[in-house]
Design a protein around this motif. Structure first.
Motif, PDB file in Angstrom:
ATOM      1  N   ARG A 145       0.868  -1.171   0.000  1.00  0.00           N
ATOM      2  CA  ARG A 145       0.000   0.000   0.000  1.00  0.00           C
ATOM      3  C   ARG A 145       0.905   1.221   0.000  1.00  0.00           C
ATOM      4  NH1 ARG A 145      -2.966  -3.682  -0.912  1.00  0.00           N
ATOM      5  NH2 ARG A 145      -5.000  -4.132   0.022  1.00  0.00           N
ATOM      6  N   VAL A 173       1.302   4.621   0.847  1.00  0.00           N
ATOM      7  CA  VAL A 173       0.557   5.504   1.748  1.00  0.00           C
ATOM      8  C   VAL A 173       1.519   6.396   2.523  1.00  0.00           C
ATOM      9  CG1 VAL A 173      -0.958   5.543   3.775  1.00  0.00           C
ATOM     10  CG2 VAL A 173      -1.271   3.755   2.058  1.00  0.00           C
ATOM     11  N   TYR A 228      -5.979   5.703  13.090  1.00  0.00           N
ATOM     12  CA  TYR A 228      -4.901   5.935  12.128  1.00  0.00           C
ATOM     13  C   TYR A 228      -5.484   6.669  10.927  1.00  0.00           C
ATOM     14  CZ  TYR A 228      -2.318   4.272   7.958  1.00  0.00           C
ATOM     15  OH  TYR A 228      -1.678   4.177   6.744  1.00  0.00           O
ATOM     16  N   GLN A 267      -3.422   7.657   0.467  1.00  0.00           N
ATOM     17  CA  GLN A 267      -3.009   6.577  -0.438  1.00  0.00           C
ATOM     18  C   GLN A 267      -3.119   7.010  -1.896  1.00  0.00           C
ATOM     19  OE1 GLN A 267      -3.673   1.811  -1.322  1.00  0.00           O
ATOM     20  NE2 GLN A 267      -4.542   2.691   0.513  1.00  0.00           N
ATOM     21  N   HIS A 300      -5.575  -8.484   0.234  1.00  0.00           N
ATOM     22  CA  HIS A 300      -5.272  -9.005   1.571  1.00  0.00           C
ATOM     23  C   HIS A 300      -6.475  -8.791   2.476  1.00  0.00           C
ATOM     24  CE1 HIS A 300      -3.312  -4.893   2.982  1.00  0.00           C
ATOM     25  NE2 HIS A 300      -4.620  -4.827   2.944  1.00  0.00           N
ATOM     26  N   HIS A 315      -7.387  -8.340   6.957  1.00  0.00           N
ATOM     27  CA  HIS A 315      -6.821  -8.203   8.305  1.00  0.00           C
ATOM     28  C   HIS A 315      -7.929  -7.875   9.290  1.00  0.00           C
ATOM     29  CE1 HIS A 315      -6.973  -4.077   6.839  1.00  0.00           C
ATOM     30  NE2 HIS A 315      -6.072  -4.370   5.925  1.00  0.00           N
ATOM     31  N   ARG A 361     -12.242   4.319   3.383  1.00  0.00           N
ATOM     32  CA  ARG A 361     -11.562   5.133   2.363  1.00  0.00           C
ATOM     33  C   ARG A 361     -12.462   6.314   2.089  1.00  0.00           C
ATOM     34  NH1 ARG A 361      -7.824   1.622   3.029  1.00  0.00           N
ATOM     35  NH2 ARG A 361      -8.723  -0.443   3.171  1.00  0.00           N
ATOM     36  N   HIS A 413      -9.742  -7.403   0.487  1.00  0.00           N
ATOM     37  CA  HIS A 413      -9.840  -6.167  -0.294  1.00  0.00           C
ATOM     38  C   HIS A 413      -8.585  -5.934  -1.123  1.00  0.00           C
ATOM     39  CE1 HIS A 413      -8.258  -5.117   3.694  1.00  0.00           C
ATOM     40  NE2 HIS A 413      -7.608  -4.116   3.142  1.00  0.00           N
ATOM     41  N   HIS A 464      -7.217  -2.995  -4.462  1.00  0.00           N
ATOM     42  CA  HIS A 464      -7.544  -1.758  -5.173  1.00  0.00           C
ATOM     43  C   HIS A 464      -6.930  -1.811  -6.565  1.00  0.00           C
ATOM     44  CE1 HIS A 464      -8.268  -0.243  -1.118  1.00  0.00           C
ATOM     45  NE2 HIS A 464      -7.005  -0.434  -0.804  1.00  0.00           N
ATOM     46  N   ASP A 494      -7.181   7.009   3.974  1.00  0.00           N
ATOM     47  CA  ASP A 494      -7.480   5.764   4.677  1.00  0.00           C
ATOM     48  C   ASP A 494      -7.683   6.080   6.158  1.00  0.00           C
ATOM     49  OD1 ASP A 494      -7.036   3.808   2.572  1.00  0.00           O
ATOM     50  OD2 ASP A 494      -4.895   4.188   2.784  1.00  0.00           O
ATOM     51  N   LEU A 550      -8.187   3.918   9.665  1.00  0.00           N
ATOM     52  CA  LEU A 550      -8.202   2.554  10.237  1.00  0.00           C
ATOM     53  C   LEU A 550      -8.186   2.607  11.765  1.00  0.00           C
ATOM     54  CD1 LEU A 550      -6.348   2.220   7.389  1.00  0.00           C
ATOM     55  CD2 LEU A 550      -6.338  -0.140   8.175  1.00  0.00           C
ATOM     56  N   ILE A 591      -6.177   0.914  13.639  1.00  0.00           N
ATOM     57  CA  ILE A 591      -4.915   0.228  13.967  1.00  0.00           C
ATOM     58  C   ILE A 591      -4.534   0.338  15.448  1.00  0.00           C
ATOM     59  CG2 ILE A 591      -2.402   0.306  13.557  1.00  0.00           C
ATOM     60  CD1 ILE A 591      -3.117   0.806  10.569  1.00  0.00           C
TER      61      ILE A 591
HETATM   62  C1  1HN Z   1      -4.524  -1.323   4.364  1.00  0.00           C
HETATM   63  O1  1HN Z   1      -4.995  -2.559   4.218  1.00  0.00           O
HETATM   64  C2  1HN Z   1      -4.789  -0.359   3.419  1.00  0.00           C
HETATM   65  O2  1HN Z   1      -6.122  -1.808   2.100  1.00  0.00           O
HETATM   66  C3  1HN Z   1      -4.330   0.923   3.591  1.00  0.00           C
HETATM   67  O3  1HN Z   1      -5.669   0.109   1.319  1.00  0.00           O
HETATM   68  C4  1HN Z   1      -3.577   1.266   4.667  1.00  0.00           C
HETATM   69  C5  1HN Z   1      -2.475   0.621   6.715  1.00  0.00           C
HETATM   70  C6  1HN Z   1      -2.136  -0.316   7.615  1.00  0.00           C
HETATM   71  C7  1HN Z   1      -2.615  -1.610   7.492  1.00  0.00           C
HETATM   72  C8  1HN Z   1      -3.407  -1.965   6.443  1.00  0.00           C
HETATM   73  C9  1HN Z   1      -5.584  -0.718   2.201  1.00  0.00           C
HETATM   74  C10 1HN Z   1      -3.260   0.307   5.618  1.00  0.00           C
HETATM   75  C11 1HN Z   1      -3.741  -0.999   5.481  1.00  0.00           C
END
Ligand code: 1HN
Length: 350
Positions: free
Chosen positions: A72, A74, A93, A97, A108, A110, A116, A149, A151, A163, A165, A167
């Protein structure tokens, strides 16, 4: 005599503290008031990031590293009061991006939940569990915890979004898992827009039917600008703004009528030109994005100038006043829903 005894006691206490340390023991009475403050005393600071310089740095990164290589690409908006945490508040967080034309950000999933909020570009997509949401400026797209997900940008122009999150929240619980699919994109499961049509209009496929294909607790993931903006305009046309919030609408999860995701709440506001909010503070440190207009945020005495696409943060329990120089439209997200579930949320309106 008393003084000698007091000095002796102080010396003995210091000796005790020194002996405790290697045993991983610590005297509570020396830190109690900091552990249990009379009121929230966030280390986070009020701060605003102007869009143009962030964009320039992000495009420079775009010349040097691909989205695929970075996983990513970012730039993290780290709160200057929380160095080393990657947090914009103590629980959340934020990052900016970039996806360039022809690029993909590999698939991926998580435990962390993400939103977004599109700032620039048109026509790139976020795919959630194999369904593309085609993104337009100021659309809100969710990738809730546990959902695959990826992109991609098949448009001819760079696409930039914010973004958001949870976190730091997930880190506080040590509950983070992550997994790569091992392919750049999830196989397409259904046509773009399918979920919005099935779940986005106060309707849903009958429970248990074959058409009910989304996770029960988190079906919807796309909240288009065209829809939320029309609702905000209708609200503004119908009555006076709330003195502390302006005209404000919260994004909902249609599954339960609650916040968009388990750990993140989000809303939009419209403040008519010349409007100034009454002072308000709340325990949910909040990240704002200026969608449209100009103005000022006064955060506990700090003045933050606001222009289109400025991102600014209001830490927990800092008093906020907003002034709209022109019609001011804001997007905001916070941990309010987490705090409500934990019986922690408080607000004070002056
Ligand atoms: C993540 O999965 C994305 O999917 C963006 O675009 C920022 C920052 C930390 C962990 C996962 C994304 C992220 C992230």
């Amino acid at each position: 005599m008393a003084e000698i005894l007091a000095n002796d006691r102080a010396a003995q206490l210091d000796g005790l503290y020194a002996e405790l340390k290697p045993h991983n023991l610590y005297p509570l009475w020396t830190v109690l008031s900091a552990l249990v403050p009379r009121e929230p005393a966030s280390g986070a600071l009020p701060f605003a990031w102007d869009y143009a310089p962030m964009r320039d740095y992000l495009l420079r990164a775009g010349d040097l590293i691909s989205a695929e290589e970075a996983e990513r690409r970012v730039l993290i908006l780290e709160n200057p009061g929380l160095p080393g945490t990657s947090g914009i508040t103590t629980s959340l967080y934020a990052g900016l991006q970039l996806i360039l034309p022809g690029e993909v950000a590999p698939c991926h999933r998580h435990a962390q939940s993400a939103l977004r909020f599109v700032l620039e570009g048109e026509g790139a997509f976020t795919a959630v569990d194999g369904e593309k949401a085609v993104m337009h400026p100021f659309d809100l797209v969710l990738t809730p915890g546990g959902q695959w997900h990826d992109h991609g940008n098949h448009s001819g122009k760079p696409m930039i979004w914010l973004d958001g999150l949870d976190i730091p929240t997930v880190r506080a619980f040590d509950a983070g898992f992550a997994e790569k699919l091992g392919a750049s994109a999830h196989p397409e499961t259904v046509a773009p827009g399918d979920t919005l049509a099935r779940y986005g209009h106060n309707l849903r496929p009958m429970k248990g039917s074959a058409a009910d294909r989304r996770p029960a607790h988190q079906p919807l993931f796309h909240y288009p600008y065209s829809q939320w903006r029309a609702s905000l305009d209708a609200l503004a046309a119908a009555g006076d703004p709330d003195p502390h919030l302006g005209h404000a609408l919260e994004f909902l999860n249609p599954a339960d009528g609650g916040a968009i995701m388990a750990t993140i709440s989000a809303h939009v506001r419209l403040l008519p030109a010349g409007f100034e909010t009454r002072p308000r503070r709340s325990t949910d440190g909040t990240i704002f994005v200026v969608v449209e207009g100009k103005g000022e945020a006064e955060v506990a005495g700090t003045s933050l100038p606001l222009a289109e696409r400025t991102v600014f943060v209001v830490p927990s329990w800092r008093e906020l006043r907003l002034r709209a120089g022109s019609d001011l439209v804001l997007f905001a997200y916070s941990d309010r829903t987490s705090q409500e579930k934990l019986n922690l949320f408080k607000e004070h309106c002056a």
